[in-house]
Motif scaffolding. Sequence first.
Motif, short mmCIF file in Angstrom:
data_model
loop_
_atom_site.label_atom_id
_atom_site.label_comp_id
_atom_site.label_asym_id
_atom_site.label_seq_id
_atom_site.Cartn_x
_atom_site.Cartn_y
_atom_site.Cartn_z
N GLN A 5 0.83 -1.20 0.00
CA GLN A 5 0.00 0.00 0.00
C GLN A 5 0.87 1.25 0.00
OE1 GLN A 5 -2.79 0.07 3.21
NE2 GLN A 5 -3.89 1.83 2.41
N TYR A 6 1.87 1.30 0.87
CA TYR A 6 2.83 2.39 0.92
C TYR A 6 4.03 1.96 1.73
CZ TYR A 6 0.33 3.44 5.29
OH TYR A 6 -0.28 3.35 6.51
N VAL A 7 5.13 2.69 1.61
CA VAL A 7 6.37 2.39 2.32
C VAL A 7 6.70 3.54 3.25
CG1 VAL A 7 8.85 1.97 2.05
CG2 VAL A 7 7.23 0.99 0.39
N ILE A 8 7.09 3.19 4.47
CA ILE A 8 7.55 4.18 5.44
C ILE A 8 9.02 3.86 5.72
CG2 ILE A 8 7.28 5.12 7.77
CD1 ILE A 8 4.42 3.95 7.73
N SER A 9 9.87 4.85 5.64
CA SER A 9 11.30 4.66 5.92
C SER A 9 11.66 5.41 7.19
CB SER A 9 12.15 5.20 4.77
OG SER A 9 11.89 4.48 3.60
N VAL A 10 12.40 4.73 8.06
CA VAL A 10 12.91 5.35 9.28
C VAL A 10 14.43 5.33 9.17
CG1 VAL A 10 13.06 5.23 11.79
CG2 VAL A 10 10.95 4.52 10.63
N ILE A 11 15.02 6.50 9.23
CA ILE A 11 16.48 6.63 9.18
C ILE A 11 16.95 7.03 10.57
CG2 ILE A 11 18.43 7.84 8.13
CD1 ILE A 11 16.50 8.43 5.74
N VAL A 12 17.85 6.23 11.14
CA VAL A 12 18.39 6.50 12.47
C VAL A 12 19.85 6.89 12.30
CG1 VAL A 12 18.83 5.57 14.77
CG2 VAL A 12 16.83 4.77 13.45
N TYR A 13 20.20 8.07 12.78
CA TYR A 13 21.55 8.59 12.66
C TYR A 13 22.39 8.21 13.87
CZ TYR A 13 19.49 11.32 8.91
OH TYR A 13 18.85 11.69 7.76
N GLU A 14 23.70 8.28 13.70
CA GLU A 14 24.62 7.91 14.78
C GLU A 14 24.40 8.72 16.05
OE1 GLU A 14 28.60 8.11 13.27
OE2 GLU A 14 28.40 6.21 12.20
N ASP A 15 23.98 9.97 15.90
CA ASP A 15 23.78 10.80 17.10
C ASP A 15 22.43 10.53 17.77
OD1 ASP A 15 21.95 12.03 15.43
OD2 ASP A 15 22.91 14.01 15.49
N GLY A 16 21.63 9.58 17.20
CA GLY A 16 20.40 9.16 17.85
C GLY A 16 19.13 9.76 17.29
N HIS A 17 19.23 10.82 16.50
CA HIS A 17 17.98 11.39 15.98
C HIS A 17 17.51 10.58 14.78
CE1 HIS A 17 20.30 13.63 12.88
NE2 HIS A 17 19.14 13.75 12.25
N CYS A 18 16.23 10.68 14.48
CA CYS A 18 15.62 9.88 13.41
C CYS A 18 14.86 10.79 12.45
CB CYS A 18 14.61 8.89 14.00
SG CYS A 18 15.30 7.73 15.15
N ASP A 19 14.78 10.34 11.21
CA ASP A 19 13.92 10.93 10.21
C ASP A 19 12.96 9.86 9.73
OD1 ASP A 19 15.08 13.48 10.17
OD2 ASP A 19 16.55 12.90 8.65
N VAL A 20 11.71 10.23 9.51
CA VAL A 20 10.71 9.32 8.97
C VAL A 20 10.24 9.90 7.65
CG1 VAL A 20 8.47 8.22 9.37
CG2 VAL A 20 9.98 8.67 11.30
N MET A 21 10.25 9.06 6.60
CA MET A 21 9.84 9.54 5.28
C MET A 21 8.77 8.61 4.72
SD MET A 21 13.53 10.56 3.61
CE MET A 21 14.00 8.89 3.36
N TRP A 22 7.81 9.21 4.02
CA TRP A 22 6.77 8.46 3.33
C TRP A 22 6.23 9.30 2.20
CZ3 TRP A 22 6.17 10.84 7.99
CH2 TRP A 22 5.15 11.77 8.09
#
Length: 64
Positions: A5-22
């Motif tokens: 149906q759709y894809v959600i991407s979670v990117i976790v960076y070394e410093d601990g913060h995250c980005d969520v993309m869809w």
Amino acid sequence: MSEIQYVISVIVYEDGHCDVMWDSSVPMEHCYEALKQVTDDMAEALGPKPPAPQNQGAKILRLK
């Protein structure tokens, strides 16, 4: 098997913060609910296991 149906991407960076993309055609509420369900399922899978039965220990007998 179901169609995607759709894809959600979670990117976790070394410093601990995250980005969520869809895809912008998907409402944020749908992504939130999907991520919440996945998080709940993972928490349940990784949650504490029921305690193992207590070992009564070895019986120690003194020889005379």
